[in-house]
Structures are given as structure tokens and as C-alpha cells.
Design a protein around this motif. Sequence first.
Motif, PDB file in Angstrom:
ATOM      1  N   ASP A 104      -3.219   4.722  -2.644  1.00 21.48           N
ATOM      2  CA  ASP A 104      -4.284   5.370  -1.867  1.00 21.48           C
ATOM      3  C   ASP A 104      -4.288   6.870  -2.095  1.00 21.48           C
ATOM      4  O   ASP A 104      -3.319   7.555  -1.763  1.00 21.48           O
ATOM      5  N   GLY A 105      -5.384   7.371  -2.652  1.00 20.09           N
ATOM      6  CA  GLY A 105      -5.530   8.795  -2.849  1.00 20.09           C
ATOM      7  C   GLY A 105      -5.877   9.521  -1.557  1.00 20.09           C
ATOM      8  O   GLY A 105      -6.201   8.906  -0.539  1.00 20.09           O
ATOM      9  N   PHE A 106      -5.821  10.846  -1.605  1.00 20.88           N
ATOM     10  CA  PHE A 106      -6.042  11.693  -0.430  1.00 20.88           C
ATOM     11  C   PHE A 106      -7.439  11.512   0.162  1.00 20.88           C
ATOM     12  O   PHE A 106      -7.678  11.857   1.312  1.00 20.88           O
ATOM     13  N   GLU A 107      -8.361  10.957  -0.606  1.00 23.74           N
ATOM     14  CA  GLU A 107      -9.734  10.771  -0.138  1.00 23.74           C
ATOM     15  C   GLU A 107      -9.865   9.649   0.883  1.00 23.74           C
ATOM     16  O   GLU A 107     -10.902   9.509   1.534  1.00 23.74           O
ATOM     17  N   CYS A 108      -8.832   8.832   1.034  1.00 20.10           N
ATOM     18  CA  CYS A 108      -8.961   7.579   1.787  1.00 20.10           C
ATOM     19  C   CYS A 108      -9.111   7.808   3.282  1.00 20.10           C
ATOM     20  O   CYS A 108      -8.738   8.849   3.823  1.00 20.10           O
ATOM     21  N   ALA A 109      -9.645   6.797   3.949  1.00 20.69           N
ATOM     22  CA  ALA A 109      -9.656   6.768   5.407  1.00 20.69           C
ATOM     23  C   ALA A 109      -8.276   6.379   5.909  1.00 20.69           C
ATOM     24  O   ALA A 109      -7.462   5.813   5.173  1.00 20.69           O
ATOM     25  N   GLY A 110      -8.009   6.669   7.160  1.00 20.55           N
ATOM     26  CA  GLY A 110      -6.714   6.312   7.713  1.00 20.55           C
ATOM     27  C   GLY A 110      -5.631   7.273   7.253  1.00 20.55           C
ATOM     28  O   GLY A 110      -5.850   8.485   7.188  1.00 20.55           O
ATOM     29  N   HIS A 111      -4.479   6.739   6.905  1.00 21.02           N
ATOM     30  CA  HIS A 111      -3.313   7.584   6.593  1.00 21.02           C
ATOM     31  C   HIS A 111      -3.190   7.834   5.093  1.00 21.02           C
ATOM     32  O   HIS A 111      -2.838   6.930   4.332  1.00 21.02           O
ATOM     33  N   PRO A 112      -3.461   9.075   4.636  1.00 21.41           N
ATOM     34  CA  PRO A 112      -3.362   9.389   3.208  1.00 21.41           C
ATOM     35  C   PRO A 112      -1.999   9.927   2.788  1.00 21.41           C
ATOM     36  O   PRO A 112      -1.839  10.379   1.649  1.00 21.41           O
ATOM     37  N   GLY A 113      -1.013   9.884   3.682  1.00 21.12           N
ATOM     38  CA  GLY A 113       0.285  10.463   3.353  1.00 21.12           C
ATOM     39  C   GLY A 113       0.271  11.971   3.557  1.00 21.12           C
ATOM     40  O   GLY A 113      -0.688  12.541   4.079  1.00 21.12           O
ATOM     41  N   GLU A 114       1.322  12.604   3.102  1.00 22.63           N
ATOM     42  CA  GLU A 114       1.480  14.043   3.339  1.00 22.63           C
ATOM     43  C   GLU A 114       1.494  14.866   2.050  1.00 22.63           C
ATOM     44  O   GLU A 114       1.720  16.066   2.096  1.00 22.63           O
ATOM     45  N   ASP A 115       1.253  14.234   0.906  1.00 25.14           N
ATOM     46  CA  ASP A 115       1.298  14.956  -0.365  1.00 25.14           C
ATOM     47  C   ASP A 115      -0.049  15.548  -0.769  1.00 25.14           C
ATOM     48  O   ASP A 115      -0.109  16.421  -1.644  1.00 25.14           O
ATOM     49  N   ASP A 116      -1.130  15.034  -0.196  1.00 28.73           N
ATOM     50  CA  ASP A 116      -2.486  15.544  -0.454  1.00 28.73           C
ATOM     51  C   ASP A 116      -2.884  15.455  -1.921  1.00 28.73           C
ATOM     52  O   ASP A 116      -3.557  16.345  -2.451  1.00 28.73           O
ATOM     53  N   VAL A 117      -2.493  14.369  -2.582  1.00 29.80           N
ATOM     54  CA  VAL A 117      -2.836  14.203  -3.990  1.00 29.80           C
ATOM     55  C   VAL A 117      -4.053  13.269  -4.097  1.00 29.80           C
ATOM     56  O   VAL A 117      -3.985  12.116  -3.659  1.00 29.80           O
TER      57      VAL A 117
ATOM     58  N   LYS B 285       0.851  -1.198   0.000  1.00 30.40           N
ATOM     59  CA  LYS B 285       0.000   0.000   0.000  1.00 30.40           C
ATOM     60  C   LYS B 285       0.882   1.241   0.000  1.00 30.40           C
ATOM     61  O   LYS B 285       1.796   1.381   0.822  1.00 30.40           O
ATOM     62  N   CYS B 286       0.598   2.178  -0.924  1.00 29.25           N
ATOM     63  CA  CYS B 286       1.395   3.394  -1.078  1.00 29.25           C
ATOM     64  C   CYS B 286       0.483   4.606  -1.156  1.00 29.25           C
ATOM     65  O   CYS B 286      -0.660   4.518  -1.602  1.00 29.25           O
ATOM     66  N   THR B 287       1.008   5.768  -0.770  1.00 27.80           N
ATOM     67  CA  THR B 287       0.238   7.008  -0.890  1.00 27.80           C
ATOM     68  C   THR B 287       0.923   8.017  -1.801  1.00 27.80           C
ATOM     69  O   THR B 287       0.510   9.174  -1.855  1.00 27.80           O
ATOM     70  N   SER B 288       1.954   7.585  -2.523  1.00 26.02           N
ATOM     71  CA  SER B 288       2.638   8.474  -3.457  1.00 26.02           C
ATOM     72  C   SER B 288       3.215   7.652  -4.595  1.00 26.02           C
ATOM     73  O   SER B 288       3.442   6.448  -4.458  1.00 26.02           O
ATOM     74  N   VAL B 289       3.479   8.315  -5.703  1.00 21.01           N
ATOM     75  CA  VAL B 289       4.077   7.638  -6.847  1.00 21.01           C
ATOM     76  C   VAL B 289       5.482   7.170  -6.508  1.00 21.01           C
ATOM     77  O   VAL B 289       5.880   6.051  -6.838  1.00 21.01           O
ATOM     78  N   ARG B 290       6.262   8.009  -5.819  1.00 20.08           N
ATOM     79  CA  ARG B 290       7.649   7.640  -5.524  1.00 20.08           C
ATOM     80  C   ARG B 290       7.713   6.387  -4.647  1.00 20.08           C
ATOM     81  O   ARG B 290       8.582   5.529  -4.841  1.00 20.08           O
ATOM     82  N   HIS B 291       6.782   6.260  -3.703  1.00 23.99           N
ATOM     83  CA  HIS B 291       6.780   5.060  -2.865  1.00 23.99           C
ATOM     84  C   HIS B 291       6.336   3.834  -3.662  1.00 23.99           C
ATOM     85  O   HIS B 291       6.829   2.719  -3.424  1.00 23.99           O
ATOM     86  N   ALA B 292       5.408   4.020  -4.586  1.00 17.32           N
ATOM     87  CA  ALA B 292       4.965   2.911  -5.429  1.00 17.32           C
ATOM     88  C   ALA B 292       6.097   2.428  -6.324  1.00 17.32           C
ATOM     89  O   ALA B 292       6.302   1.217  -6.505  1.00 17.32           O
ATOM     90  N   VAL B 293       6.854   3.363  -6.895  1.00 18.17           N
ATOM     91  CA  VAL B 293       7.995   2.998  -7.742  1.00 18.17           C
ATOM     92  C   VAL B 293       9.041   2.245  -6.916  1.00 18.17           C
ATOM     93  O   VAL B 293       9.612   1.243  -7.376  1.00 18.17           O
ATOM     94  N   ARG B 294       9.264   2.703  -5.699  1.00 22.69           N
ATOM     95  CA  ARG B 294      10.231   2.023  -4.820  1.00 22.69           C
ATOM     96  C   ARG B 294       9.752   0.612  -4.480  1.00 22.69           C
ATOM     97  O   ARG B 294      10.541  -0.337  -4.479  1.00 22.69           O
TER      98      ARG B 294
END
Length: 345
Positions: free
Chosen positions: A159-172, A138-147
Motif C-alpha cells: 500500500d502506497g502513501f496514497e491509500c485510504a486508511g493506514h498508509p504507514g509512517e514512511d510516506d512513500v 498487506k504491507c506499507t513498507s518494503v521491510r515489512h513485505a520482505v518480513r
Amino acid sequence: MPITRDATEAVARSTGALRTRITDLLGVEHPIVQGGMQWVGRAPLAAAVSNAGGLGVLTALTQPTPQALAEEIARCRDLTDRPFGVNLTILPSITPPPYAKYRDVIIDAGVPVVETAGANPREHLRHLKDAGVTVIHKCTSVRHAVRAQAEGVDAVSVDGFECAGHPGEDDVPGLVLIPAAAARLDVPILAAGGIADARGLVAALALGADGVTMGTRFVATREAPVHDRVKEQIVRHGECDTELIFRSLRNTARVASNTVSREVVEILAGGGAFEDVRDLVAGARGRRVFEEGDLEAGVWTAGLCQGLIDDVPSVGDLLDRMVREAVALIAGRLPGLVAGDRSLT
């Protein structure tokens, strides 16, 4: 152009189910995965999702010990003979759970799919892959998905910014994040965040995903092991009824709006530290919400898609409806929007 039930069923009969790289990879009928949710991802819900043709997911750390997880896996097997997975969320902690022991239980039980989340899964990935386990990260950014792809996972849940729980810090949001990830990845993609019905499923496929992961939508089903008052509140809530807590701590979490979550936001916005809200956000208090139905007992996760949820169906009815309507949208309504199609005139 409205879609009637008769038209939907006719299209579904003529075109069959939705087959994607995710259905092939996971060995499931529908490209729909239940997200791993703390206190919610238990055997009754996971088995119901798998029995309905999706992929149900147990949440490892909902179980207090690795042995308890082994017992929950066995319980799930008693309820379904179809594939299901286990979520293993790896988070930094002063006293971390025995992740390796949970992982070994998953492997020893022959669970075919694991969803990892949180930290880089590298430490566990080799063991899981050597055992033939399919790993989704599970990733919240493209860079993490690529990694994650570079580390060798079989698929990613983005996971986009709309998700429940932790959406990351990029707000995309997903409308941008999913196609951005699809342009960089070769492994199959699950779109997550803001998806609750056939429209979200079709949109995710159009954006380049191979399937969807849903959390909040599955909480509002009959089989979800949470109190009915929680399900009813999700139905009542709109898309604006969530709070983003821990923003100042750069550990953002989207939760349902209630007196507790609003107090947490106010304290932190006023310069408070985590110690000032620790008791308010305690996991035991959130568990009480789900188990006792006291909606003000603590914070509990919910996504923006609650604004799209207006019923509490069985899991089987939900997936049947989603796939039937998605097929109708893809094969029935959307072709009619192409310029030159005289059927719209």
C-alpha cells in the motif's frame, strides 16, 4: 492518441484478458482485488466483485461475532460461486477481538483466500496454511513485505502513501514503493493506493506488480453497502480532499476531509492526546456516515484516488471497463510510443 471504445473493444477481442501470477494464484479472471474495508466489506459487494471476475473480500471484524462472520460467508456463497476472500486485520488492543475464533470460522467455512493486515500474521499463518488457505499480507513498507515473505505468505499487498486508511509512517508513494518492493520480493505483489482505473492498473503492472487492490473506487459502486450520499461525495471530492489524522501519534490514517477530521487534525497539531479526540474518531460515528449518509457524523476513510472517480457504476461495468481499457493501453497505445514506430507520424 485517443483511445476510442471501438478501438478498445477490438484490441480486447484480439488479445484476451490479462493473465498474471495473481490471477493464477487466486483462480480469478482479472488481477483486481477488492480491499478489506471496515463496514463496507460485506457480502453484496464482495460477491459482485467476484462475479465480475475479480476477488471480492469480506471484512471479518465488520461482523460483531465469529458466528456473524460465518453467516456472512454463507450469505456471500449464496450470491456467488466464484472465489472470494476474508480480510482479518490484527491490531494491538487492550481488549482484542477473538482473532483465533474468527480465523477458525474462516477455515471451517472453506474460504480459499485470507488477507491479513496490521500485526505480523505469524500466529495465524500456520493454521491458515495447514488448511490450504492462500494468504495475502498487506504491507506499507518494503521491510515489512520482505518480513511477510520470510514468514511464508503467498503474496503481499503493498500500500502506497496514497491509500485510504493506514498508509504507514514512511510516506512513500506507490510510484517508488511498488518497484522497490518488486526488486526484493519473489512472491506475487498487489499494488494498492491511488488506483481507480485502467491507467492505474497498467502503471502497477509496469512497476512490477501482478495486480491491484482497490478500496475507495469500490465504495463508489452501486453494490457497495454504503449510503448514496457517501458515493456522491467521493465523486465530488478531489485528490486534495483528505486529511491525515494521528500523525503525531505515529498511527497515521488517511480519511475524507470534513469538519470532524479537520478538528481532529487541529487538536492533535496543538499538542492534544488521543483522549482528546477519542469521541470524535469513534468507530460508531464512522459507521453512521456509511449507513445514514450523514457526512459530518464522524471520520471515514477515503484515498487520494477519489480525485479520479467521476461516476458510480455497477461493479461489473467498472471491471469490464478497467480491463478493456487496460488491454487497449498495453496492446494498442503503448507499442506506438516506441521510437521508430512510424504509426505516430
